[in-house]
Enzyme design. Structure first.
Site, PDB file in Angstrom:
ATOM      1  N   LYS A 192       0.845  -1.192   0.000  1.00  0.00           N
ATOM      2  CA  LYS A 192       0.000   0.000   0.000  1.00  0.00           C
ATOM      3  C   LYS A 192       0.882   1.243   0.000  1.00  0.00           C
ATOM      4  O   LYS A 192       1.600   1.515   0.959  1.00  0.00           O
ATOM      5  CB  LYS A 192      -0.902   0.051   1.240  1.00  0.00           C
ATOM      6  CG  LYS A 192      -1.923   1.187   1.112  1.00  0.00           C
ATOM      7  CD  LYS A 192      -2.543   1.602   2.422  1.00  0.00           C
ATOM      8  CE  LYS A 192      -1.782   2.668   3.144  1.00  0.00           C
ATOM      9  NZ  LYS A 192      -1.712   3.983   2.480  1.00  0.00           N
ATOM     10  N   GLU A 266      10.705   0.871   9.965  1.00  0.00           N
ATOM     11  CA  GLU A 266      11.664   1.949   9.729  1.00  0.00           C
ATOM     12  C   GLU A 266      10.917   3.231  10.040  1.00  0.00           C
ATOM     13  O   GLU A 266      10.021   3.632   9.300  1.00  0.00           O
ATOM     14  CB  GLU A 266      12.129   1.875   8.269  1.00  0.00           C
ATOM     15  CG  GLU A 266      13.444   2.586   8.058  1.00  0.00           C
ATOM     16  CD  GLU A 266      13.255   4.016   7.633  1.00  0.00           C
ATOM     17  OE1 GLU A 266      13.178   4.875   8.547  1.00  0.00           O
ATOM     18  OE2 GLU A 266      13.166   4.272   6.439  1.00  0.00           O
ATOM     19  N   CYS A 300      13.485  10.736   6.705  1.00  0.00           N
ATOM     20  CA  CYS A 300      13.522  10.173   8.057  1.00  0.00           C
ATOM     21  C   CYS A 300      14.898  10.326   8.693  1.00  0.00           C
ATOM     22  O   CYS A 300      15.014  10.524   9.890  1.00  0.00           O
ATOM     23  CB  CYS A 300      13.090   8.715   8.043  1.00  0.00           C
ATOM     24  SG  CYS A 300      13.927   7.770   6.776  1.00  0.00           S
ATOM     25  N   GLU A 397      10.495  15.057  15.821  1.00  0.00           N
ATOM     26  CA  GLU A 397      10.776  15.028  14.385  1.00  0.00           C
ATOM     27  C   GLU A 397       9.838  16.012  13.691  1.00  0.00           C
ATOM     28  O   GLU A 397       8.617  15.878  13.753  1.00  0.00           O
ATOM     29  CB  GLU A 397      10.512  13.613  13.845  1.00  0.00           C
ATOM     30  CG  GLU A 397      10.815  13.488  12.379  1.00  0.00           C
ATOM     31  CD  GLU A 397      10.540  12.096  11.814  1.00  0.00           C
ATOM     32  OE1 GLU A 397       9.466  11.549  12.115  1.00  0.00           O
ATOM     33  OE2 GLU A 397      11.381  11.566  11.088  1.00  0.00           O
TER      34      GLU A 397
END
Ligand code: NDP
Length: 792
Positions: A192, A266, A300, A397
């Protein structure tokens, strides 16, 4: 603009890339995409569509289907049906398809690059020169692994149907990182893509059709988070591979806890960019551009925390500001731009929210004087300076073009600041002193460390996190293990192997019980905090002694001792081996006494117990041998780097032992963990604890440093739960019941520690194929990749 004006101000004009081929592709589907299931375009059962936009100008690009539970079910069934034939095709057969896909991607690389830029807002210069070439490289590289699987991984087989869920920041690159290794190892896939950026995945499906990939091997089901959750929870899926936010990663982990589904995550990061005073500051500035303004900072592993040595901080800040002033922002299809648009209004709002918080916190903000283009999701490159380490913008983040800078005075402070985060994805170290760089690199808790470089990737090198950045690696040989399982697992029975009880009752051995068993914490024998003990009986029900009843407090003390002890982990493999050989020697000289204790506890014959001790000694020898031999690799990457893949100890490892083979089970788990340099908190067999509690005398006489091994006895499932929740335990192995395994996986989610559980299955510890080998070492370590510039 007049030519004379151009000469005067020397600005670049726009250099737009032609998007007509990309629009032709959208038109081919009348801008309304079905799903790709079982090799066919299939209308979604939901009949719901999601609009997708160009972030550079907010124009509508297309509509994608919102995959329903039935669509997901169809896709999983198609993948399951395709599995056997795909496996039977063999590695070389699969390699041919992977090569064909790689070639198709290269042939259509400009179309992929343009479509990706349109859909995501990232500069076409990046998709053309970085994303898509890396995608092709990933398929080529893994075509090679497919053909080498039988030679290189003879003891492993495919996992089965893989559910893969990817984010919007590198849509095609993440697809390739997931699909290429999965297919190479003989798995089939349901993927997906993110709802913001599904178009290149659909173009990829078109290519799979063109190369004649067998039906059902790859299925692309578009949709939002609900579609993703359907894939995660579908019982036909054998593994989930996820890249995205830590928040969703945790939801996924919790929802599949105990299901036996394999998982790799991840997740996010807040990576440090460390600049020492001797660094080449002009290179540093270009490194920062790559580190935080590449892909608008939506990376990331973006180095979003700049840690700069105080003596050069002001000089560096002024150079960065000068460079920021010159950054060019604009439409993603303009080949002259440095920064494009962020993916969506929601992401723009998130970034802006953090920047406002940063200002509210009183931090110094700097943005260039030029204005962002209008009509799209453009966010200016932003620099915060002298930010306190605890500030929200230094911890969270942001996932945008925001650099948060702080200073340090000495090397230790740099390491402390770098590790002052719950994440651990990447780090970048800048210095002209290679000794310093190589001293700092191993001290940083992150899966990738770049020296004098940043955001360099290659298919041959593993990528993945420590701590809340997730677990598992993508790329390199280490990444293949996410898509295989040991063939031997099929042999593990549901029920514990029957213990042969001696016909004659084992003689009650008073010398074995006249001392009280205690916990062993920080190199000392200690009484349980609870003040309670548990009676232990033999198989005939006779009382044979008491073990301390461990509690949360004992676990806390043991973890503190383990986390605070640095000597074991910093010893060389050779030195650790010598200590382990010494343990084997000392056990050997007390072999008879240990065999008697095993026979007393388990009711086995003395002969069988002696055999267990003998195999235990052999196992210690074998892991002592491994202590300096399970080493890393130098990956053959495409850039001018030596890429060192180094297995590092997890840190503090919790271990919960099986009941059977009380000495051998205990040592088969303790020894690989110790050999790799972990400090261990271990819970021995609940039924038969005394061979483990006697073992601390062996440890005490074998030069094992205090804190390296801590033994806590008690009710194993209660102690396992405490360990699963503890934030300073980095990994947990559990060998117990199915329910206990589920609990451990669920409770470990919050701290994101790595777990290895047996789902109630048993091993025959006497059989080295079951109880010994590299898989134990792999679970005791994680790979750090250090990229060192090499050559001109
Ligand atoms: P998410 O983690 O929400 O999305 C990643 C993928 O997971 C998408 O395909 C998403 O679907 C899907 N998803 C969402 N919820 C579920 C669920 N419950 N079960 C299964 N799949 C699910 O990231 P976002 O896109 O929302 O971004 C939010 C933040 O995450 C960003 O601001 C950034 O901080 C971080 N992020 C980190 C990334 C990384 O590489 N580490 C990548 C992307 C984001 P869909 O989006 O299509 O609805």
């Amino acid at each position: 603009m007049k030519i004379s004006e151009i000469f005067e101000n020397m600005t670049y004009g726009p250099a737009p890339e032609n998007a007509s081929e990309a629009y032709k592709f959208l038109d081919k589907f009348e801008k309304k995409f079905p799903l790709f299931i079982n090799g066919e375009w299939q209308k979604s059962d939901s009949e719901v569509f999601i609009k997708t936009f160009n972030p550079s100008d907010n124009s509508e690009l297309s509509e994608i289907s919102s995959g329903s539970p039935k669509d997901v079910d169809d896709a999983v069934k198609a993948a399951k049906n395709a599995l056997e034939a795909w496996v039977n095709l063999g590695g070389i057969g699969r390699a041919k398809y992977l090569y064909a896909i790689a070639r198709q991607i290269q042939k259509h690389s400009r179309l992929f690059a343009v479509l990706e830029s349109l859909d995501n807002g990232k500069p076409v210069r990046e998709t053309r020169d970085i994303d898509i070439p890396l995608v092709a490289r990933h398929f080529y590289h893994h075509a090679g692994w497919a053909s080498l699987m039988e030679t290189e991984l003879p003891d492993y087989q495919e996992v089965g149907v893989i559910g893969q869920i990817i984010p919007w920041n590198f849509p095609m690159l993440m697809l390739s990182w997931k699909i290429a290794p999965a297919l190479a190892m003989g798995n089939t896939v349901v993927l997906k893509p993110a709802e913001f950026t599904s178009l290149t995945a659909l173009l990829f499906a078109d290519i799979c059709k063109n190369v004649g990939l067998p039906n059902g091997v790859i299925n692309i089901v578009t949709g939002d988070g609900k579609t993703g959750a359907e894939i995660v929870n579908h019982p036909g899926v054998d593994k989930i591979a996820f890249t995205g936010s830590t928040e969703v990663g945790k939801i996924i982990r919790k929802s599949i806890a105990g299901s036996g589904k394999k998982l790799s995550l991840e997740l996010g990061g807040k990576s440090p960019f460390i600049v020492f005073e001797d660094a080449d500051l002009d290179s540093v500035v270009e490194g920062i551009v790559d580190a935080i303004w590449f892909n608008q900072g939506q990376v990331c592993c973006a180095s979003s925390r700049l840690l700069v040595q105080e003596s050069v901080a002001e000089k560096l800040y002024s150079k960065i500001k000068k460079r920021m002033e010159k950054l060019r922002m604009g439409n993603s299809l303009d080949k002259c731009i440095d920064i494009g648009a962020v993916v969506d209004q929601t992401q723009w709002n998130t970034i802006d929210g953090y920047v406002k918080k940063g200002i509210e916190e009183g931090n110094q903000i700097w943005q260039p004087t030029w204005e962002c283009p209008k009509g799209g999701q453009f966010y200016p490159p932003t620099l915060f300076t002298d930010v306190p380490a605890a500030s929200i913008i230094a911890q969270e983040e942001i996932f945008g073009p925001v650099l948060v800078a702080m200073t340090f005075r000495h090397h230790k402070e740099a390491v402390n600041l770098a590790n002052n985060t719950r994440y651990g994805l990447a780090a970048s170290i800048w210095t002209e002193n290679i000794n310093l760089a190589l001293d700092i690199a191993p001290q940083i808790k992150a899966g990738t460390v770049w020296i004098n470089s940043s955001n360099v990737f290659d298919a041959a090198s593993g990528f993945g996190g420590y701590r809340e950045s997730g677990f598992g690696r993508e790329g390199g040989k280490e990444g293949l293990f996410e898509y295989v399982k040991p063939k031997i697992e099929k042999e593990f029975p549901e029920n514990a192997p029957k213990v042969k009880i001696s016909k004659t009752k084992t003689a009650f051995n008073p010398s074995g019980i006249d001392k009280t068993a205690k916990h062993y914490i920080g190199g000392k024998q200690v009484r349980p905090d609870s003040g309670y003990s548990i009676n232990i009986t033999n198989p005939w029900g006779d009382y044979i002694g008491e073990m301390p009843e461990g509690t949360r407090k004992d676990i806390r003390n043991a973890v503190e001792a383990a986390a605070g002890s640095t000597s074991w982990g910093s010893m060389t493999g050779h030195a650790r081996a010598q200590v382990l050989y010494f343990i084997a020697e000392n056990l050997s000289s007390r072999a008879k006494e240990f065999a008697e204790k095993i026979a007393l506890m388990t009711g086995q014959t003395l002969n069988d117990a002696e055999k267990e001790v003998e195999v235990s000694i052999q196992r210690i020898f074998a892991y002592a041998a491994y202590a300096d031999k399970y080493d890393g690799q130098v990956h053959s990457t495409t850039s001018k780097n030596v890429t060192l893949a180094m297995p590092e100890a997890l840190g503090v490892l919790g271990i919960v032992c099986p009941d059977e083979n009380p000495l051998l089970g205990f040592l088969s788990l303790l020894l690989p963990a110790l050999a790799m340099g972990n400090n261990v908190v271990i819970v021995p067999s609940e039924k038969h604890p005394f061979s483990a509690t006697d073992f601390y005398q062996i440890l005490e006489t074998s030069d094992v440093p205090a804190g390296a091994v801590n033994i806590i006895t008690g009710k194993k499932d209660e102690l396992a739960s405490e360990m699963a929740k503890h934030f300073n335990i980095d990994g947990l192995w559990y060998f117990g019941s199915k329910e206990g395994s589920e609990k451990v996986e669920a409770l470990a989610t919050e701290s994101m520690k790595r777990t290895w559980v047996n789902y109630g299955k048993h091993r025959n510890w006497l059989d080295s194929k079951h109880g010994f080998g590299e898989i134990f070492l792999r679970n005791a370590t994680q790979i750090k990749n250090i990229w060192i510039p090499y050559g001109a």
